[in-house]
Motif scaffolding. Structure first.
Motif, PDB file in Angstrom:
ATOM      1  N   THR A 188       0.843  -1.201   0.000  1.00 34.15           N
ATOM      2  CA  THR A 188       0.000   0.000   0.000  1.00 34.15           C
ATOM      3  C   THR A 188       0.878   1.251   0.000  1.00 34.15           C
ATOM      4  N   PRO A 189       0.667   2.147  -0.947  1.00 33.81           N
ATOM      5  CA  PRO A 189       1.492   3.366  -1.004  1.00 33.81           C
ATOM      6  C   PRO A 189       1.056   4.394   0.032  1.00 33.81           C
ATOM      7  N   GLY A 190       1.870   5.401   0.235  1.00 34.15           N
ATOM      8  CA  GLY A 190       1.504   6.504   1.115  1.00 34.15           C
ATOM      9  C   GLY A 190       0.240   7.174   0.607  1.00 34.15           C
ATOM     10  N   ASN A 191      -0.554   7.694   1.513  1.00 36.28           N
ATOM     11  CA  ASN A 191      -1.854   8.251   1.160  1.00 36.28           C
ATOM     12  C   ASN A 191      -1.992   9.646   1.749  1.00 36.28           C
ATOM     13  N   VAL A 192      -2.442  10.581   0.924  1.00 37.45           N
ATOM     14  CA  VAL A 192      -2.596  11.960   1.377  1.00 37.45           C
ATOM     15  C   VAL A 192      -3.833  12.132   2.252  1.00 37.45           C
ATOM     16  N   SER A 209       2.797  15.373  -3.006  1.00 33.91           N
ATOM     17  CA  SER A 209       4.220  15.243  -3.318  1.00 33.91           C
ATOM     18  C   SER A 209       5.018  14.819  -2.096  1.00 33.91           C
ATOM     19  N   ILE A 210       4.507  15.118  -0.897  1.00 36.32           N
ATOM     20  CA  ILE A 210       5.187  14.727   0.338  1.00 36.32           C
ATOM     21  C   ILE A 210       4.905  13.265   0.673  1.00 36.32           C
ATOM     22  N   TYR A 211       3.633  12.885   0.612  1.00 32.53           N
ATOM     23  CA  TYR A 211       3.263  11.544   1.073  1.00 32.53           C
ATOM     24  C   TYR A 211       3.581  10.449   0.065  1.00 32.53           C
ATOM     25  N   VAL A 212       3.856  10.819  -1.160  1.00 34.19           N
ATOM     26  CA  VAL A 212       4.245   9.805  -2.131  1.00 34.19           C
ATOM     27  C   VAL A 212       5.596   9.190  -1.765  1.00 34.19           C
ATOM     28  N   ASN A 213       6.398   9.944  -0.973  1.00 35.46           N
ATOM     29  CA  ASN A 213       7.708   9.451  -0.540  1.00 35.46           C
ATOM     30  C   ASN A 213       7.701   8.942   0.903  1.00 35.46           C
TER      31      ASN A 213
END
Length: 307
Positions: A188-192, A209-213
């Motif tokens: 599961t990827p980061g989620n805004v 752009s922050i939570y994608v990393n």
């Protein structure tokens, strides 16, 4: 100290290159880290005052490094992930009764939000690290270099305590339980989450752009977002800053606490434990670590270096 010695030049440049190489080859290099290294080097070599500021802010560099290096051995490889337990506890302690049943506060805010709150809370959350950095810079230029150092290193220490908490009790954030249920999925990827509404309002992917990393989504307890400005406010009090600065710091701190829940990034439980981590961490740092003779001597020399 008016010029950089050859030894200092070698250490800073070599450390910068080694860090970037390590990130690139082992962890994964992102543009923000390149920018961080460039800014540090600019400050260090630009002017004697900016060099002292760079050294005062060095713990923030170590903070970013240590956070990102958790990718090397994620916390969910150490202990089982808590997804349903924290959700049910939050509902039992802070559940809101509605005609659709009992909701946790995050679920309630998912259904009850508005553009004004989305915008204001987004601004609060953008202060999670810039706020503490601003306080550190304020203390530096106020001439309170000792408090500046105590604050920046206490900030780093509190984060390290929080990271230990991540490994002791890996926990999914509320948005995960709401969107994916109670089964862990390590892909599961980061989620805004709710902060996506701020991005939509401003027409720019600020938080996306922050939570994608995000290096690890199963790191909700304790809420270090809630701890950051708490630590800053403690040192605003310690260093006896103006009443107006204290009010601003408190306002931002409370705003971040609320936003953490409003945006579905943290349970109220996470926030409470984040505040506790800040209080306990600062107490250990001030009443324990700084009283160790060798460390106290180190801080005295450090303070002299940046004074």
């Amino acid at each position: 100290m008016n010029s950089v010695s050859p030894k200092e030049t070698f250490i800073v440049i070599a450390a910068s290159i080694l860090f970037l190489l390590f990130q690139w080859l082992v962890v994964g290099l992102i543009p923000a880290q390149i920018l961080m290294v460039v800014l540090f080097n600019l400050l260090f070599f630009l002017h004697p005052i900016s060099r002292k500021l760079a050294m005062a802010l060095l713990p923030f560099v170590f903070f970013e490094m240590s956070y990102d290096w958790m990718r090397l051995y994620p916390n969910y490889l150490v202990n089982p992930i808590d997804i349903q337990g924290v959700y049910e506890t939050e509902k039992a302690l802070f559940g809101i009764t509605t005609e659709n049943g009992t909701l946790i506060p995050c679920e309630y805010f998912n259904l009850h939000n508005n553009a004004v709150a989305d915008f204001v809370t987004g601004l609060f959350y953008l202060c999670w690290v810039p706020g503490p950095i601003a306080i550190a810079i304020w203390l530096f230029f106020k001439g309170q270099r000792d408090y500046c150092l105590r604050f920046t290193w206490a900030f780093l220490f509190v984060n390290l305590v929080g990271f230990i908490g991540y490994y002791i009790h890996p926990t999914a954030p509320p948005w995960y339980a709401i969107e994916y249920g109670f089964e862990p999925d390590f892909t599961t990827p980061g989620n805004v989450a709710g902060l996506g509404r701020f991005d939509e309002l401003v027409g720019f992917p600020v938080f996306t752009s922050i939570y994608v990393n995000n290096s690890n989504i199963f790191a909700a307890i304790p809420s270090l977002h809630s701890a950051y400005m708490t630590v800053a406010t403690i040192y605003v009090v310690y260093s006896k800053q103006s009443y107006h600065l204290l009010l601003v710091s408190l306002w931002i701190t409370i705003g971040i606490w609320f936003t953490a829940v409003y945006s579905c990034h943290h349970y109220i439980i996470d926030v409470i434990l984040g505040i506790a981590t800040a209080l306990i961490g600062v107490a250990i740092f001030e009443k324990g670590i700084l009283r160790i003779p060798a460390i106290n001597h180190f801080f005295q020399r450090y303070t002299n270096y940046i004074s």
